[in-house]
Structure formats: C-alpha cells, structure tokens
Scaffold this active site. Structure first.
Site, PDB file in Angstrom:
ATOM      1  N   LYS A 190      -3.343   9.840   0.636  1.00  0.00           N
ATOM      2  CA  LYS A 190      -3.893   9.602   1.852  1.00  0.00           C
ATOM      3  C   LYS A 190      -2.833  11.191   2.475  1.00  0.00           C
ATOM      4  O   LYS A 190      -3.612  11.381   3.099  1.00  0.00           O
ATOM      5  CB  LYS A 190      -3.298   8.377   2.490  1.00  0.00           C
ATOM      6  CG  LYS A 190      -3.950   7.262   3.393  1.00  0.00           C
ATOM      7  CD  LYS A 190      -3.631   6.765   4.193  1.00  0.00           C
ATOM      8  CE  LYS A 190      -4.254   5.464   4.095  1.00  0.00           C
ATOM      9  NZ  LYS A 190      -4.151   4.574   5.615  1.00  0.00           N
ATOM     10  N   LYS A 209     -13.254   3.539  -4.284  1.00  0.00           N
ATOM     11  CA  LYS A 209     -13.638   2.433  -2.831  1.00  0.00           C
ATOM     12  C   LYS A 209     -14.163   2.566  -1.939  1.00  0.00           C
ATOM     13  O   LYS A 209     -14.395   3.772  -1.446  1.00  0.00           O
ATOM     14  CB  LYS A 209     -12.537   2.390  -2.925  1.00  0.00           C
ATOM     15  CG  LYS A 209     -11.500   0.965  -2.105  1.00  0.00           C
ATOM     16  CD  LYS A 209     -10.201   0.931  -1.862  1.00  0.00           C
ATOM     17  CE  LYS A 209      -9.719   1.836  -0.909  1.00  0.00           C
ATOM     18  NZ  LYS A 209      -8.332   1.770   0.533  1.00  0.00           N
ATOM     19  N   LYS A 213     -13.697   2.993   5.179  1.00  0.00           N
ATOM     20  CA  LYS A 213     -14.427   3.301   6.397  1.00  0.00           C
ATOM     21  C   LYS A 213     -13.655   5.533   6.961  1.00  0.00           C
ATOM     22  O   LYS A 213     -14.177   5.582   8.241  1.00  0.00           O
ATOM     23  CB  LYS A 213     -13.040   2.554   7.543  1.00  0.00           C
ATOM     24  CG  LYS A 213     -11.988   2.613   7.471  1.00  0.00           C
ATOM     25  CD  LYS A 213     -11.314   1.757   8.814  1.00  0.00           C
ATOM     26  CE  LYS A 213      -9.852   0.978   8.003  1.00  0.00           C
ATOM     27  NZ  LYS A 213      -9.375  -0.834   8.788  1.00  0.00           N
TER      28      LYS A 213
HETATM   29  P1  TYM Z   1      -7.194  -1.734   5.240  1.00  0.00           P
HETATM   30  O1  TYM Z   1      -6.038  -2.294   7.129  1.00  0.00           O
HETATM   31  O2  TYM Z   1      -7.075  -0.789   5.434  1.00  0.00           O
HETATM   32  O3  TYM Z   1      -7.367  -2.825   5.177  1.00  0.00           O
HETATM   33  C1  TYM Z   1      -7.430  -4.548   5.272  1.00  0.00           C
HETATM   34  C2  TYM Z   1      -7.800  -5.291   4.662  1.00  0.00           C
HETATM   35  O4  TYM Z   1      -9.139  -4.950   3.837  1.00  0.00           O
HETATM   36  C3  TYM Z   1      -8.584  -4.653   1.932  1.00  0.00           C
HETATM   37  N1  TYM Z   1     -10.052  -4.327   1.882  1.00  0.00           N
HETATM   38  C4  TYM Z   1     -10.652  -3.609   1.168  1.00  0.00           C
HETATM   39  N2  TYM Z   1     -10.902  -4.871  -0.022  1.00  0.00           N
HETATM   40  C5  TYM Z   1     -11.683  -4.896  -1.224  1.00  0.00           C
HETATM   41  N3  TYM Z   1     -12.353  -3.407  -1.454  1.00  0.00           N
HETATM   42  C6  TYM Z   1     -12.373  -2.351  -0.137  1.00  0.00           C
HETATM   43  N4  TYM Z   1     -13.497  -2.020  -0.550  1.00  0.00           N
HETATM   44  C7  TYM Z   1     -11.041  -2.921   0.773  1.00  0.00           C
HETATM   45  N5  TYM Z   1     -11.271  -1.776   1.558  1.00  0.00           N
HETATM   46  C8  TYM Z   1      -9.852  -2.365   2.711  1.00  0.00           C
HETATM   47  C9  TYM Z   1      -7.838  -4.095   2.439  1.00  0.00           C
HETATM   48  O5  TYM Z   1      -7.088  -4.925   0.745  1.00  0.00           O
HETATM   49  C10 TYM Z   1      -6.834  -5.072   3.316  1.00  0.00           C
HETATM   50  O6  TYM Z   1      -6.488  -6.217   2.376  1.00  0.00           O
HETATM   51  N6  TYM Z   1      -1.992  -1.756   4.727  1.00  0.00           N
HETATM   52  C11 TYM Z   1      -2.621  -2.559   4.824  1.00  0.00           C
HETATM   53  C12 TYM Z   1      -2.511  -3.168   5.827  1.00  0.00           C
HETATM   54  C13 TYM Z   1      -1.022  -4.168   6.731  1.00  0.00           C
HETATM   55  C14 TYM Z   1      -1.284  -5.451   6.107  1.00  0.00           C
HETATM   56  C15 TYM Z   1      -0.300  -5.558   6.294  1.00  0.00           C
HETATM   57  C16 TYM Z   1      -2.214  -6.293   4.850  1.00  0.00           C
HETATM   58  C17 TYM Z   1      -0.191  -3.706   7.173  1.00  0.00           C
HETATM   59  N7  TYM Z   1       0.939  -4.490   7.433  1.00  0.00           N
HETATM   60  C18 TYM Z   1       1.065  -6.662   5.726  1.00  0.00           C
HETATM   61  C19 TYM Z   1      -1.418  -7.002   4.538  1.00  0.00           C
HETATM   62  C20 TYM Z   1      -0.009  -7.481   5.314  1.00  0.00           C
HETATM   63  C21 TYM Z   1      -3.955  -1.571   4.852  1.00  0.00           C
HETATM   64  O7  TYM Z   1      -3.604  -0.460   5.009  1.00  0.00           O
HETATM   65  O8  TYM Z   1      -4.810  -2.046   5.636  1.00  0.00           O
END
Ligand code: TYM
Length: 335
Positions: A113, A196, A199
């Site tokens: 990032k 991947k 968004k």
């Molecule tokens: P974020 O907002 O990027 O994504 C949310 C969830 O979606 C999953 N994900 C995917 N899974 C499969 N293929 C993809 N292309 C894909 N894109 C996104 C992510 O793995 C995630 O589970 N750091 C986390 C948010 C977070 C969090 C937490 C998660 C903050 N605190 C505590 C679990 C526990 C994140 O950036 O998710």
C-alpha cells in the site's frame, strides 16, 4: 462460548472478493448458532489513507446496509462502526508499545500500500496491524474469518497477544484462530489472474461490485480474461492457468460446490459456454443483495440506530476487558 470478530473497511464499495472471501463466512458463522458474532465497519482503518469525509460517511452507512443485505442480522450479531467504541484506539496504543518495529516492517500489506514512496505513507498506515490486533483482542475473540490476504495480520495479532501475556506474566489474551475457508479465499482480478480483486484497482472491469446491475455483471464476466483452452476435467488441470482457476473458484464458491464438482460438470467445455453459466449464477446471487442494499439506504436514520445499538452492545463486552488490561499494565484508574 466461542466469539467471532471480523471487520471490513468503508473505503469504496464492496467487491465479490469481500463477499466470497469474508462476508459469506460471516453469515455462515452467525447462522451456525454456536458463536457470538461481532462485525465491525473499521472506519479508523479506512482513514490510514485519505478519505473524502462525505464519501467516508456514505461508505460507512452503505457497508452497514451491505452487511445486512448479505444476511447479517443485527439482532443476532453485533454490528457497529469502530470509532464508536473508543477501546479500539485505546488498546491499539498499548499494543503499539508491545509490538516491535521489526515485526511491523515485515508486513507485506504496508509495503504494497505504501508503494515506492514509503516515507510519504501515514504513520497510521504503518500502525494499521496493531489497531487490527486491538479490534480482535478487545473482545477476546477466538475466531476471525478473513480472506487469504489478512493471514499475516492474524499471525501478528497472535504474536502481540503472546508477547503481552509473556511480558506481564498473565494468561489474559487468547490467541485467535484465523478462519480462511471456502473455494474463494483469494478472488483474483478479472483482467489479471495473478492480481487480487480489489476495490482500489483503477479498472472497474477488473472487479464485480456488489452494487453492479445484472447487465454489468454479465458484461464483466464475458470480457474477463481467459486462455484459449477448454476447461480441464480435474483440478490439477488448472495448474498454471490463473484466470481459468479464478473463474472456476468463483463458480464453486457461489454454487457452494467443490472445484472438482464444477469441473465434473464443465470439464472439456469452452469458456463461451462456461461464462454465461457463471454470469447467470453471479446475477442470481448478487441481484437480491444490491436490491436490498438500495432499499436499506433509503432509511439512513434506521441504519444509524442499528449502528448505535451495536456500539452499545460492543462497548459492554469491551469495557471490562480494557479496564483489566490497564490494570495489568499498571495504569492507575481513578474513575
Ligand atoms: P478489507 O476491508 O480489505 O477486506 C474485508 C475482507 O474481505 C477480504 N477480501 C478478499 N477475500 C478474497 N479475495 C479478495 N480479492 C478479497 N479482497 C478482500 C479480506 O481478506 C477481508 O477479510 N484489515 C482488514 C479489515 C480489518 C479486520 C480487523 C479484519 C480490520 N480489523 C479485525 C478482521 C479482524 C481489511 O483490510 O479488510
């Protein structure tokens, strides 16, 4: 009872990756009836990169609508936005003092990032994983459903919990288990099977958004990159064919089938036959979700009431754990 915590950032809309990699599991774990489930809109994580304030407000409420539209019941699960429970930021500070710089410097998401000019990244982006550890450990969560890309952050969370327990000679924080399951734990870009689905990809054709209409979904799947060969008869035949593998994984996850079952049906067939079937399956699953999201967004006051109630319930669990943490650390609490 075992406790589930997971979060999603309100930065832009939801993608098929979020749905198949994470949200589908959230709903399954809620419906299993054996977990206490806490699902969070991690707005404090979103602002580690610049968010236009009005867009952030909208994305926060839209994500709440998204959670409900995919099947999260705000009565059975706790649904709230992170900034409303101050304990997340408070425990994150404690963990900033537990985690080591060397651990943080190994985080691949930060490197991705921050890009080439890491000196210009926010300090918050660097500290992102300690806030995530705080999210989970503030509730003593035992299970964390996520996509494959969050695996390293979950390992760091376990390291932080273990180091805290060790440094203070307590057995206070449980080491949470990552739950990375399903046929699509890593949904890839429709334009490049080695990247991947995200968004933040500049090309909207690279992803399916949960708010896309039926025609758009069909178009994106029709235009999705593939190789010229027909589908293989067995999973081994997907080796070295990232785009084919991705589309088959998506089909399997949507249909709740194994990859082998999907290939038993489509093995030997051309993409010209498979893609329309996949498009139909995707539309059947996603159309009711986008319709429900749009309905829910009509009543923002109701969304805010749901989030407020969720924050109250989350706070109730978090408050005694935060107090105890302060006590263990030696912080004097006079009120
Ligand atoms: P974020 O907002 O990027 O994504 C949310 C969830 O979606 C999953 N994900 C995917 N899974 C499969 N293929 C993809 N292309 C894909 N894109 C996104 C992510 O793995 C995630 O589970 N750091 C986390 C948010 C977070 C969090 C937490 C998660 C903050 N605190 C505590 C679990 C526990 C994140 O950036 O998710």
């Amino acid at each position: 009872t075992p406790r589930v915590f997971s979060g999603i950032q309100p930065s832009g809309g939801l993608t098929l990756g979020n749905y198949l990699g994470a949200m589908k599991r959230f709903v399954e774990m809620q419906n299993a009836g054996v977990y206490e489930c806490i699902y969070c809109i991690v707005d404090l994580h979103a602002i580690t990169v610049w968010q236009e304030p009005q867009a952030l407000r909208r994305a926060t409420r839209e994500l709440c609508a998204g959670y409900i539209a995919v099947g999260i019941d705000p009565e059975r699960s706790i649904l709230f936005n992170q900034c409303q429970v101050a304990g997340h930021a408070q425990l994150a500070w404690i963990f900033n003092c537990v985690a080591r710089l060397g651990w943080m410097q190994r985080m691949t998401q930060f490197k991705d990032k921050a890009g080439k000019n890491a000196q210009n990244a926010s300090l918050g982006l660097f500290a992102y994983p300690t806030l995530m550890a705080a999210d989970i450990l503030l509730y003593h969560a035992t299970h964390v459903p996520v996509g494959e890309d969050q695996k390293q952050h979950l390992e760091l969370t376990r390291d932080i919990a273990a180091k805290f327990n060790h440094d203070y000679g307590v057995e206070f924080f449980p080491l949470p288990e990552p739950v990375i399951e399903g046929a699509a734990t890593r949904v890839m870009s429709l334009r490049d099977g080695t990247k991947k689905m995200s968004k933040s990809d500049p090309s909207d054709m690279s992803r399916i958004n949960l708010t896309d209409d039926a025609d758009t979904i069909a178009l994106k799947i029709r235009k999705a990159r593939t190789d010229p060969d027909p589908l293989p008869e067995s999973p081994e035949g997907l080796e070295g064919r990232p785009e084919a593998r991705n589309l088959v994984n998506i089909y399997a996850a949507l249909a709740d089938k194994s990859v082998a079952e999907v290939l038993a049906e489509f093995g030997g067939k051309q993409f010209s036959e498979f893609k329309p079937a996949l498009a139909e399956l995707a539309v059947t699953h996603l159309s009711p979700i986008s319709k429900r999201m749009a309905e829910l967004m009509q009543d923002q006051a109701e969304i805010d009431r749901i989030l407020a109630r969720g924050a109250d319930r989350a706070e109730e669990i978090a408050a005694p754990i935060l107090r105890k943490t302060y006590e263990i650390v030696g912080l004097v609490q006079t009120r």
